[in-house]
Design a protein around this motif. Structure first.
Motif, PDB file in Angstrom:
ATOM      1  N   UNK A 214       0.828  -1.201   0.000  1.00  0.00           N
ATOM      2  CA  UNK A 214       0.000   0.000   0.000  1.00  0.00           C
ATOM      3  C   UNK A 214       0.861   1.248   0.000  1.00  0.00           C
ATOM      4  N   UNK A 215       0.435   2.245  -0.763  1.00  0.00           N
ATOM      5  CA  UNK A 215       1.102   3.533  -0.807  1.00  0.00           C
ATOM      6  C   UNK A 215       0.183   4.663  -0.403  1.00  0.00           C
ATOM      7  N   UNK A 216       0.602   5.888  -0.681  1.00  0.00           N
ATOM      8  CA  UNK A 216      -0.139   7.072  -0.246  1.00  0.00           C
ATOM      9  C   UNK A 216      -1.533   7.175  -0.849  1.00  0.00           C
ATOM     10  N   UNK A 217      -1.762   6.510  -1.990  1.00  0.00           N
ATOM     11  CA  UNK A 217      -3.087   6.532  -2.587  1.00  0.00           C
ATOM     12  C   UNK A 217      -4.155   6.019  -1.642  1.00  0.00           C
ATOM     13  N   UNK A 218      -3.777   5.092  -0.759  1.00  0.00           N
ATOM     14  CA  UNK A 218      -4.722   4.577   0.236  1.00  0.00           C
ATOM     15  C   UNK A 218      -5.066   5.680   1.238  1.00  0.00           C
ATOM     16  N   UNK A 219      -4.069   6.496   1.582  1.00  0.00           N
ATOM     17  CA  UNK A 219      -4.293   7.602   2.516  1.00  0.00           C
ATOM     18  C   UNK A 219      -5.230   8.633   1.900  1.00  0.00           C
ATOM     19  N   UNK A 220      -4.943   9.055   0.673  1.00  0.00           N
ATOM     20  CA  UNK A 220      -5.742  10.103   0.039  1.00  0.00           C
ATOM     21  C   UNK A 220      -7.175   9.660  -0.219  1.00  0.00           C
ATOM     22  N   UNK A 275      -0.872  -7.444  -4.594  1.00  0.00           N
ATOM     23  CA  UNK A 275      -1.811  -6.377  -4.900  1.00  0.00           C
ATOM     24  C   UNK A 275      -1.148  -5.065  -4.501  1.00  0.00           C
ATOM     25  N   UNK A 276      -0.880  -4.205  -5.461  1.00  0.00           N
ATOM     26  CA  UNK A 276      -0.270  -2.896  -5.212  1.00  0.00           C
ATOM     27  C   UNK A 276      -1.367  -1.840  -5.302  1.00  0.00           C
ATOM     28  N   UNK A 277      -1.512  -1.052  -4.241  1.00  0.00           N
ATOM     29  CA  UNK A 277      -2.588  -0.057  -4.199  1.00  0.00           C
ATOM     30  C   UNK A 277      -2.004   1.326  -3.908  1.00  0.00           C
ATOM     31  N   UNK A 278      -2.171   2.246  -4.838  1.00  0.00           N
ATOM     32  CA  UNK A 278      -1.795   3.639  -4.618  1.00  0.00           C
ATOM     33  C   UNK A 278      -0.314   3.860  -4.389  1.00  0.00           C
ATOM     34  N   UNK A 279       0.541   3.093  -5.045  1.00  0.00           N
ATOM     35  CA  UNK A 279       1.989   3.241  -4.880  1.00  0.00           C
ATOM     36  C   UNK A 279       2.688   3.153  -6.224  1.00  0.00           C
ATOM     37  N   UNK A 280       3.707   3.997  -6.417  1.00  0.00           N
ATOM     38  CA  UNK A 280       4.518   3.957  -7.635  1.00  0.00           C
ATOM     39  C   UNK A 280       5.600   2.884  -7.553  1.00  0.00           C
ATOM     40  N   UNK A 281       5.794   2.323  -6.354  1.00  0.00           N
ATOM     41  CA  UNK A 281       6.907   1.386  -6.116  1.00  0.00           C
ATOM     42  C   UNK A 281       8.218   2.085  -6.465  1.00  0.00           C
ATOM     43  N   UNK A 282       8.505   3.120  -5.670  1.00  0.00           N
ATOM     44  CA  UNK A 282       9.666   3.957  -5.945  1.00  0.00           C
ATOM     45  C   UNK A 282      10.951   3.434  -5.330  1.00  0.00           C
ATOM     46  N   UNK A 310       0.955   5.883 -13.351  1.00  0.00           N
ATOM     47  CA  UNK A 310       1.667   5.124 -12.321  1.00  0.00           C
ATOM     48  C   UNK A 310       1.643   3.620 -12.590  1.00  0.00           C
ATOM     49  N   UNK A 311       0.745   3.183 -13.466  1.00  0.00           N
ATOM     50  CA  UNK A 311       0.581   1.758 -13.716  1.00  0.00           C
ATOM     51  C   UNK A 311       1.824   1.186 -14.409  1.00  0.00           C
ATOM     52  N   UNK A 312       2.422   0.175 -13.795  1.00  0.00           N
ATOM     53  CA  UNK A 312       3.589  -0.469 -14.377  1.00  0.00           C
ATOM     54  C   UNK A 312       4.798   0.431 -14.495  1.00  0.00           C
ATOM     55  N   UNK A 313       4.808   1.526 -13.738  1.00  0.00           N
ATOM     56  CA  UNK A 313       5.885   2.508 -13.859  1.00  0.00           C
ATOM     57  C   UNK A 313       7.245   1.901 -13.557  1.00  0.00           C
ATOM     58  N   UNK A 314       7.312   1.126 -12.481  1.00  0.00           N
ATOM     59  CA  UNK A 314       8.589   0.525 -12.080  1.00  0.00           C
ATOM     60  C   UNK A 314       8.538  -0.990 -11.953  1.00  0.00           C
ATOM     61  N   UNK A 315       7.340  -1.545 -11.933  1.00  0.00           N
ATOM     62  CA  UNK A 315       7.191  -2.999 -11.813  1.00  0.00           C
ATOM     63  C   UNK A 315       6.103  -3.455 -12.789  1.00  0.00           C
TER      64      UNK A 315
END
Length: 578
Positions: A214-220, A275-282, A310-315
Motif C-alpha cells: 500500500x502507498x499514499x493513494x490509500x491515505x488520500x 496487490x499494489x494499491x496507490x503506490x509507484x513502487x519507488x 503510475x501503472x507499471x511505472x517501475x514494476x
C-alpha cells in the motif's frame, strides 16, 4: 451587474468547494482575495514564512482528504513559497496555491526591470501538476475551475493560479454565477469494472502466498477499512511505502511495518501474487525489483491506482486497474467475501495464517533486539527512549510528525502507528524543517487534539519561528527537539569517507577530523518561553516521560529540549539499509 474583485471570485469558488481554511501571509497585493476569505468565514492561518504555508496546506489536505489551499504575494512571497511547493508535489499532497502577480502591462513577459517580478507561473509550472496566470478578470473563473479540476484529477499534487494584483484587487462588473463543483469536475470516485474486480479476486485467491503493498493513494482515498477487509479476507501480509505507514494499524498481525526491512524483503520474495494499491513502487520500495522483490515472471501483480501514468511505472503488472483506491478495495472485498463463502477456502486460509504467524515471530525478534536500547539509562539519553515514551504518553490517535535525518529514523523504529493516517513526514523528499509547519497544519486539521513533533536540532533551526505561530493559533503542538549539536547523518557519511577504520573502532571522530559537521547549542526551551510556549529540558531518560506529561498537560504549545548522546544518535537503527 454587481462589481466584484477578481480575488473575491476566487474566494467564492473556494467556498463552493467546501474550503474552510487557507494558509498564508497577508499582503496588500492580494487584499481583494484574503479580505473576501475573511468576510466569507474562511479561516486564514498565517505562518511566519510562506514555505510553511505550503507545508501546512499539505498536512491539512493529507489528514482531512480535502483540498489544502495556500497563498503568497508576488515576487519574494512566491519565491519563499517555492520550497514548500516542491516538497508537497513530491509528497503527493493536494495543494492549491493562489498567488498575486504584477500587472500584465509589465510582466508575462517582464518588460525589463519590473519590481518584484519573475516568471512565477513558469517556474511553478516546472514543479507542479499545473500552473497558469490569469491575463484578465474574465478568465479568473475559467482558470479557477481548471485549477480545481486538475487538483482532483489523478495523483494528488500541487496546482497553481497566478492572479495579477490589479485583477485581484480591482473591481469589475460581472454577472458570472459561481458553479457548484459537480458542474465542472468529476466528483464521484472512479470505479473499476466488475470484470476487473472478478479477475483480481481470482488472481489473489488462487495464489499460494498473496501479499498487499500500500502507498499514499490509500491515505488520500481514506481507504483504510476497505484495505483491512481485503487483507483479512485473504490473510495477506501488508507492506507499505514509508509515507503510508499505519494505513493498516501496526497492531494487526497482518501489518509488516517498514522498519522490519529484512522481513519486508522476505515477504516480497515469498509472495507469488501481489496487490499494489496507490503506490509507484519507488526507490525506497526498492523499485519492485529483485533481489528485494520476487522476479515479475514468478509473481502475479495487480495494481490499482487513480493515475494511469503510475501503472507499471517501475514494476510490470498482470492486471491494471485505474480507479479510486477505496472504491476498488470495497468492491474487491465484497467479491472475495462472496467467493470465500461459495468455495470454502478454509484450508488455504489456514496455510496463509500460519505463514503470517511466522512473520509475526520474526517481528517480535526484531523488536526484542531494538528494545535492548531502552535499558540504557545513561545521560545524555539514548534516542530510542523518545519514540517509545511518546507512544506511552500521547493518545493513540495523536498525529506524529517526524522531521530530520536520524531523528526521523529513531522515531520510525520506536513509535508504532496504531491508527491510520497518524504519521507525517517528508518521506519522498527528505526535507529538513518542514515539521513545525506540518505539525501546525495537523492541528488545524484535527482541532482539539494534540500533535507530537519529533525533530532534530538541525531541522528545528530551519523554521523555529513557527513556534509563535502555534502559540498564536492555539495549536497544541508538542515539539520534542533531539539535540546532539551536529549534522549527524552527514557526519557519519564523512567519517566513513575520511577515516573508515577509526570510525568502526571508535564509532565517532573528533570535530577536527570532520568538515563543518558540528553545531553550537540553541536552548530550545528558552526559545519556546520567549515566544509564549511552555519550555522544558531533559537529559535523563528516567525523567523523560514525566516531562512529556507536563508538556501535554499545559494544553498548549510546548517545546521539550532533549539532550541525546551524539554518538548513539548518529548510529540510528537500520541505517545501513537506508
Amino acid at each position: 451587474m454587481a462589481e466584484i474583485t477578481g480575488g473575491e471570485i476566487a474566494a467564492r469558488m473556494l467556498l463552493a468547494e467546501g474550503v474552510e481554511k487557507v494558509f498564508g501571509i497577508i499582503d496588500g497585493t492580494y487584499f481583494g482575495f484574503y479580505s473576501a476569505l475573511h468576510r466569507l468565514g474562511i479561516e486564514i492561518v498565517t505562518p511566519r514564512h510562506e514555505s510553511s504555508a505550503a507545508h501546512m496546506a499539505g498536512a491539512y489536505a493529507r489528514l482531512t482528504g480535502r483540498l489544502g489551499v495556500c497563498m503568497a504575494s508576488n515576487g519574494p512571497g512566491v519565491a519563499n513559497l517555492l520550497p514548500g511547493l516542491v516538497v508537497e508535489q513530491a509528497e503527493g499532497n493536494r495543494v492549491l496555491a493562489i498567488t498575486s502577480a504584477r500587472r500584465p502591462g509589465i510582466m508575462y513577459p517582464d518588460r525589463g526591470g519590473a519590481y518584484q517580478c519573475f516568471d512565477q507561473a513558469g517556474v511553478i509550472g516546472r514543479i507542479a501538476k499545473w500552473s497558469a496566470a490569469a491575463s484578465s478578470f474574465e478568465r479568473v473563473p475559467e482558470l479557477m475551475r481548471k485549477a480545481l479540476r486538475k487538483s482532483f484529477e489523478g495523483r494528488p499534487g500541487v496546482v497553481h493560479l497566478d492572479i495579477p494584483e490589479n485583477i485581484m484587487n480591482g473591481k469589475f462588473k460581472s454577472k458570472a454565477a459561481i458553479m457548484s463543483p459537480q458542474q465542472y469536475r468529476a466528483t464521484a470516485p472512479a470505479a473499476p469494472t466488475p470484470e476487473q474486480i472478478a479477475q483480481a479476486a481470482q488472481m489473489l485467491m488462487s495464489a499460494d502466498q498473496p501479499m498487499i503493498h500500500a502507498g499514499s493513494g490509500v491515505v488520500h482515498a481514506q481507504a483504510f477499512d476497505a484495505l483491512r477487509r481485503v487483507a483479512e479476507l485473504l490473510q495477506a501480509p501488508v507492506t507499505t511505502s514509508w509515507a503510508a505507514r499505519g494505513v493498516l494499524p501496526e497492531s494487526s498481525p497482518l501489518a509488516a511495518p517498514m522498519p522490519h526491512v529484512k522481513l519486508n524483503h522476505r515477504i516480497r520474495n515469498e509472495a507469488d501474487a501481489v496487490l499494489i494499491v496507490g503506490s509507484r513502487i519507488g526507490e525506497t520500495d526498492w523499485w519492485g525489483k529483485p533481489p528485494y522483490w520476487r522476479s515479475p515472471s514468478e509473481q502475479k501483480t495487480v495494481q490499482i491506482d487513480l493515475d494511469e501514468e503510475m501503472i507499471g511505472l517501475n514494476k510490470p503488472v498482470d492486471l491494471a486497474i485505474v480507479a479510486d483506491a477505496r472504491r476498488a478495495l470495497e468492491m474487491l472485498a465484497d467479491e472475495i467475501e462472496r467467493r470465500n463463502a461459495e468455495a470454502g477456502n478454509a484450508g488455504r486460509i489456514e496455510h496463509r495464517r500460519a505463514r503470517v504467524a511466522a512473520y509475526g515471530k520474526a517481528m517480535k525478534e526484531d523488536r526484542a533486539g531494538w528494545d535492548k536500547a531502552l535499558s540504557d539509562m545513561a545521560t545524555p539519553m539514548n534516542p530510542a527512549h523518545i519514540g517509545a515514551a511518546c507512544r506511552e504518553v500521547f493518545p493513540e490517535d495523536t498525529v506524529l510528525v517526524a522531521d530530520g535525518g536520524n531523528a526521523t529514523i529513531w522515531a520510525m523504529f520506536y513509535h508504532p502507528a496504531l491508527q491510520p493516517n497518524t504519521i507525517l513526514s517528508t518521506f519522498k523528499f527528505g526535507m529538513l524543517g518542514a515539521g513545525p509547519a506540518q505539525a501546525i497544519g495537523a492541528a488545524a486539521a484535527r482541532p482539539g487534539k494534540p500533535v507530537c513533533c519529533i525533530i532534530g536540532d538541525g531541522a528545528m533551526g530551519f523554521h523555529p519561528q513557527e513556534v509563535e505561530t502555534a502559540v498564536r493559533n492555539k495549536a497544541q503542538v508538542i515539539f520534542i527537539v533531539l539535540c546532539d549539536k551536529q549534522w549527524g547523518m552527514v557526519k557519519m557519511n564523512q567519517q566513513f569517507m575520511l577515516r573508515p577504520f577509526k570510525t568502526m573502532l571508535f564509532k565517532s571522530l573528533g570535530p577536527e577530523e570532520t568538515i563543518k559537521a558540528d553545531l553550537g547549542e540553541i536552548r530550545f526551551d528558552d526559545m519556546a518561553r520567549s515566544m509564549g510556549a511552555y519550555g522544558a529540558r531533559v537529559s535523563d531518560p528516567r525523567q523523560l516521560k514525566s516531562t512529556l506529561q507536563q508538556a501535554l498537560a499545559t494544553g498548549g504549545c510546548a517545546v521539550v529540549h532533549v539532550d541525546v548522546d551524539p554518538v548513539k544518535h548518529m548510529w540510528a537503527p537500520g541505517l545501513i539499509h537506508f
